[in-house]
Design a protein around this motif. Structure first.
Motif, PDB file in Angstrom:
ATOM      1  N   VAL A  10       0.837  -1.206   0.000  1.00 26.90           N
ATOM      2  CA  VAL A  10       0.000   0.000   0.000  1.00 26.90           C
ATOM      3  C   VAL A  10       0.868   1.250   0.000  1.00 26.90           C
ATOM      4  O   VAL A  10       1.600   1.516   0.955  1.00 26.90           O
ATOM      5  N   GLY A  11       0.786   2.015  -1.087  1.00 30.18           N
ATOM      6  CA  GLY A  11       1.423   3.319  -1.158  1.00 30.18           C
ATOM      7  C   GLY A  11       2.937   3.296  -1.058  1.00 30.18           C
ATOM      8  O   GLY A  11       3.591   2.249  -1.138  1.00 30.18           O
ATOM      9  N   ASN A  12       3.500   4.482  -0.867  1.00 33.56           N
ATOM     10  CA  ASN A  12       4.954   4.626  -0.829  1.00 33.56           C
ATOM     11  C   ASN A  12       5.583   3.859   0.328  1.00 33.56           C
ATOM     12  O   ASN A  12       6.666   3.276   0.183  1.00 33.56           O
ATOM     13  N   LEU A  13       4.916   3.854   1.492  1.00 33.93           N
ATOM     14  CA  LEU A  13       5.486   3.165   2.648  1.00 33.93           C
ATOM     15  C   LEU A  13       5.523   1.655   2.419  1.00 33.93           C
ATOM     16  O   LEU A  13       6.452   0.972   2.872  1.00 33.93           O
ATOM     17  N   GLY A  14       4.537   1.127   1.722  1.00 35.06           N
ATOM     18  CA  GLY A  14       4.547  -0.299   1.405  1.00 35.06           C
ATOM     19  C   GLY A  14       5.666  -0.658   0.454  1.00 35.06           C
ATOM     20  O   GLY A  14       6.373  -1.659   0.649  1.00 35.06           O
ATOM     21  N   VAL A  15       5.848   0.162  -0.576  1.00 38.56           N
ATOM     22  CA  VAL A  15       6.942  -0.070  -1.523  1.00 38.56           C
ATOM     23  C   VAL A  15       8.283   0.026  -0.806  1.00 38.56           C
ATOM     24  O   VAL A  15       9.194  -0.777  -1.044  1.00 38.56           O
ATOM     25  N   ASP A  16       8.405   0.989   0.100  1.00 37.94           N
ATOM     26  CA  ASP A  16       9.653   1.142   0.857  1.00 37.94           C
ATOM     27  C   ASP A  16       9.927  -0.081   1.740  1.00 37.94           C
ATOM     28  O   ASP A  16      11.085  -0.512   1.853  1.00 37.94           O
ATOM     29  N   MET A  17       8.883  -0.624   2.363  1.00 32.38           N
ATOM     30  CA  MET A  17       9.077  -1.796   3.232  1.00 32.38           C
ATOM     31  C   MET A  17       9.535  -3.010   2.430  1.00 32.38           C
ATOM     32  O   MET A  17      10.405  -3.775   2.876  1.00 32.38           O
ATOM     33  N   VAL A  18       8.968  -3.188   1.247  1.00 36.75           N
ATOM     34  CA  VAL A  18       9.402  -4.294   0.390  1.00 36.75           C
ATOM     35  C   VAL A  18      10.854  -4.088  -0.018  1.00 36.75           C
ATOM     36  O   VAL A  18      11.676  -5.020   0.020  1.00 36.75           O
ATOM     37  N   ASP A  19      11.185  -2.867  -0.392  1.00 34.81           N
ATOM     38  CA  ASP A  19      12.554  -2.557  -0.802  1.00 34.81           C
ATOM     39  C   ASP A  19      13.539  -2.804   0.340  1.00 34.81           C
ATOM     40  O   ASP A  19      14.653  -3.306   0.126  1.00 34.81           O
ATOM     41  N   GLN A  20      13.134  -2.499   1.554  1.00 31.73           N
ATOM     42  CA  GLN A  20      14.015  -2.647   2.706  1.00 31.73           C
ATOM     43  C   GLN A  20      14.153  -4.095   3.165  1.00 31.73           C
ATOM     44  O   GLN A  20      15.256  -4.546   3.506  1.00 31.73           O
ATOM     45  N   TYR A  21      13.048  -4.824   3.184  1.00 32.28           N
ATOM     46  CA  TYR A  21      13.062  -6.123   3.853  1.00 32.28           C
ATOM     47  C   TYR A  21      13.029  -7.339   2.925  1.00 32.28           C
ATOM     48  O   TYR A  21      13.455  -8.420   3.330  1.00 32.28           O
ATOM     49  N   LEU A  22      12.523  -7.201   1.705  1.00 37.00           N
ATOM     50  CA  LEU A  22      12.434  -8.390   0.863  1.00 37.00           C
ATOM     51  C   LEU A  22      13.803  -9.015   0.598  1.00 37.00           C
ATOM     52  O   LEU A  22      13.948 -10.246   0.696  1.00 37.00           O
ATOM     53  N   PRO A  23      14.843  -8.247   0.268  1.00 36.11           N
ATOM     54  CA  PRO A  23      16.159  -8.886   0.095  1.00 36.11           C
ATOM     55  C   PRO A  23      16.623  -9.615   1.355  1.00 36.11           C
ATOM     56  O   PRO A  23      17.221 -10.699   1.265  1.00 36.11           O
ATOM     57  N   LYS A  24      16.342  -9.071   2.535  1.00 34.87           N
ATOM     58  CA  LYS A  24      16.725  -9.727   3.790  1.00 34.87           C
ATOM     59  C   LYS A  24      15.935 -11.015   3.984  1.00 34.87           C
ATOM     60  O   LYS A  24      16.493 -12.046   4.401  1.00 34.87           O
ATOM     61  N   LEU A  25      14.643 -10.958   3.729  1.00 34.45           N
ATOM     62  CA  LEU A  25      13.810 -12.144   3.889  1.00 34.45           C
ATOM     63  C   LEU A  25      14.236 -13.261   2.942  1.00 34.45           C
ATOM     64  O   LEU A  25      14.282 -14.437   3.325  1.00 34.45           O
ATOM     65  N   LYS A  26      14.561 -12.881   1.718  1.00 31.48           N
ATOM     66  CA  LYS A  26      15.006 -13.895   0.758  1.00 31.48           C
ATOM     67  C   LYS A  26      16.356 -14.485   1.177  1.00 31.48           C
ATOM     68  O   LYS A  26      16.586 -15.696   1.033  1.00 31.48           O
ATOM     69  N   HIS A  27      17.234 -13.645   1.693  1.00 31.59           N
ATOM     70  CA  HIS A  27      18.540 -14.139   2.155  1.00 31.59           C
ATOM     71  C   HIS A  27      18.384 -15.087   3.338  1.00 31.59           C
ATOM     72  O   HIS A  27      19.033 -16.132   3.409  1.00 31.59           O
ATOM     73  N   ASP A  28      17.484 -14.746   4.268  1.00 29.10           N
ATOM     74  CA  ASP A  28      17.359 -15.520   5.490  1.00 29.10           C
ATOM     75  C   ASP A  28      16.534 -16.792   5.317  1.00 29.10           C
ATOM     76  O   ASP A  28      16.841 -17.827   5.911  1.00 29.10           O
ATOM     77  N   VAL A  36       4.301 -11.282  -4.630  1.00 35.17           N
ATOM     78  CA  VAL A  36       3.904 -10.062  -3.932  1.00 35.17           C
ATOM     79  C   VAL A  36       2.600  -9.562  -4.524  1.00 35.17           C
ATOM     80  O   VAL A  36       2.450  -9.487  -5.748  1.00 35.17           O
ATOM     81  N   ASN A  37       1.637  -9.199  -3.662  1.00 29.57           N
ATOM     82  CA  ASN A  37       0.427  -8.551  -4.161  1.00 29.57           C
ATOM     83  C   ASN A  37       0.675  -7.049  -4.245  1.00 29.57           C
ATOM     84  O   ASN A  37       0.939  -6.396  -3.242  1.00 29.57           O
ATOM     85  N   GLY A  38       0.561  -6.492  -5.464  1.00 32.20           N
ATOM     86  CA  GLY A  38       0.905  -5.092  -5.687  1.00 32.20           C
ATOM     87  C   GLY A  38      -0.248  -4.218  -6.110  1.00 32.20           C
ATOM     88  O   GLY A  38      -0.032  -3.142  -6.661  1.00 32.20           O
ATOM     89  N   GLU A  39      -1.482  -4.603  -5.819  1.00 34.99           N
ATOM     90  CA  GLU A  39      -2.620  -3.893  -6.392  1.00 34.99           C
ATOM     91  C   GLU A  39      -2.894  -2.532  -5.761  1.00 34.99           C
ATOM     92  O   GLU A  39      -3.663  -1.751  -6.308  1.00 34.99           O
ATOM     93  N   ASN A  40      -2.261  -2.226  -4.616  1.00 39.07           N
ATOM     94  CA  ASN A  40      -2.443  -0.920  -3.971  1.00 39.07           C
ATOM     95  C   ASN A  40      -1.143  -0.122  -3.923  1.00 39.07           C
ATOM     96  O   ASN A  40      -0.989   0.765  -3.075  1.00 39.07           O
ATOM     97  N   SER A  41      -0.205  -0.406  -4.788  1.00 39.29           N
ATOM     98  CA  SER A  41       1.165   0.057  -4.594  1.00 39.29           C
ATOM     99  C   SER A  41       1.463   1.460  -5.120  1.00 39.29           C
ATOM    100  O   SER A  41       2.540   1.993  -4.851  1.00 39.29           O
ATOM    101  N   THR A  42       0.565   2.093  -5.849  1.00 39.84           N
ATOM    102  CA  THR A  42       0.817   3.467  -6.283  1.00 39.84           C
ATOM    103  C   THR A  42       0.730   4.415  -5.088  1.00 39.84           C
ATOM    104  O   THR A  42       0.168   4.066  -4.050  1.00 39.84           O
ATOM    105  N   PRO A  43       1.274   5.622  -5.200  1.00 40.44           N
ATOM    106  CA  PRO A  43       1.212   6.570  -4.078  1.00 40.44           C
ATOM    107  C   PRO A  43      -0.201   6.860  -3.588  1.00 40.44           C
ATOM    108  O   PRO A  43      -0.390   7.197  -2.419  1.00 40.44           O
ATOM    109  N   VAL A  44      -1.217   6.728  -4.457  1.00 38.09           N
ATOM    110  CA  VAL A  44      -2.598   6.966  -4.036  1.00 38.09           C
ATOM    111  C   VAL A  44      -3.281   5.698  -3.553  1.00 38.09           C
ATOM    112  O   VAL A  44      -4.447   5.714  -3.169  1.00 38.09           O
ATOM    113  N   GLY A  45      -2.563   4.570  -3.576  1.00 38.07           N
ATOM    114  CA  GLY A  45      -3.091   3.336  -3.007  1.00 38.07           C
ATOM    115  C   GLY A  45      -4.041   2.564  -3.890  1.00 38.07           C
ATOM    116  O   GLY A  45      -4.742   1.665  -3.420  1.00 38.07           O
TER     117      GLY A  45
END
Length: 266
Positions: A10-28, A36-45
């Motif tokens: 959802v929105g910019n914060l959701g995209v940021d969380m994926v960017d921050q944590y998805l590489p870590k989750l995949k590594h671990d 990933v469900n991306g249907e609300n991922s634009t800045p307006v949700g």
């Protein structure tokens, strides 16, 4: 096979969380497939843009699913037909619906079908998801080794009914759309991984990703109010990790939750 799935971004914060944590989750956790469900991922949700689609893929997604906001960003018509790993709900009516309701990917010599469905209760009344998934599986189930279903629906009853309907035919049925992670992750009949809703990735201090002041105002006054995405403050990431046996059945499903009360410490 191990599948990592992240709920509605959802929105910019959701995209940021994926960017921050998805590489870590995949590594671990070392999943073979990440969805990933991306249907609300634009800045307006609402909807997804090509830029965000590419970013989510670059962050480590193998397939991106959608939902009832699939068409809200009109830019999607320019790239969905060429984006084979972007999957919109299978049960949209008509013969010339852009994009596809499923994709099949090869994983270490095995074939995984990733299917997106949309419910019909308290949501846009499109074609019957039960009939459509039955028709599709009759067509492809002998050609694939695993079946993953993202069921984007409003009510618990419709989601659970779909899970039971597909028990033994789908490897996993994971619910999205309501943005709150449920506590009912389970293996149905020792065959199909299921959870009613995996939750969302986005703003933590919000109502389902939206600024809460306007929504509280709506409840207090019962007058129309414009909902806006919360684009600052604390964040949340919700998902699940599913392990599948070689015969296509599910061994386990575990939830993933990262928020201020559940920091990621792995």
């Amino acid at each position: 096979m191990r599948i990592l799935f992240l709920g509605d971004v959802v929105g910019n914060l959701g995209v940021d969380m994926v960017d921050q944590y998805l590489p870590k989750l995949k590594h671990d956790f070392k999943p073979q497939v990440t969805i990933v469900n991306g249907e609300n991922s634009t800045p307006v949700g609402r909807g997804i843009s090509y830029k965000i689609y590419k970013q989510l893929m670059n962050d480590g997604a193998d397939v991106i699913t959608l939902g009832n906001h699939a068409w809200n960003n009109e830019e999607i018509y320019d790239f969905i037909d060429d984006s084979k790993n972007l999957v919109r709900p299978l049960n949209y009516p008509g013969k010339d619906v852009p994009g596809s309701g499923y994709t099949v990917i090869n994983v270490n010599g095995k074939k995984l079908a990733v299917i997106n469905l949309q419910g019909r209760i308290f949501i846009d009344p499109i074609d019957d998801p039960f009939q459509k998934i039955d028709e599709l599986l009759n067509k492809i189930e002998k050609e694939v080794d695993y079946v993953f279903v993202d069921f984007h629906a409003e009510t618990t009853s419709e989601k659970k009914a779909m899970g039971l309907f597909l028990t033994g035919r789908a490897s996993a049925v994971v619910g999205t759309h309501t943005h709150v992670q449920t506590n009912d992750n389970q293996i149905l009949n020792n065959q199909t991984a299921y959870i009613t809703d995996v939750g969302m990735c986005g703003p933590f201090n919000s109502v389902l990703g939206m600024k809460y002041d306007s929504i509280i105002h709506r409840f207090l006054t019962q007058r129309p109010t414009r909902f806006e995405v919360q684009n600052e403050g604390d964040q949340i990431l919700s998902g699940c990790l599913i392990d599948l046996r070689d015969d296509g059945t599910a061994r386990s499903i575990k939830t993933i939750l990262i928020d201020p009360s559940h920091p990621y410490n792995r």
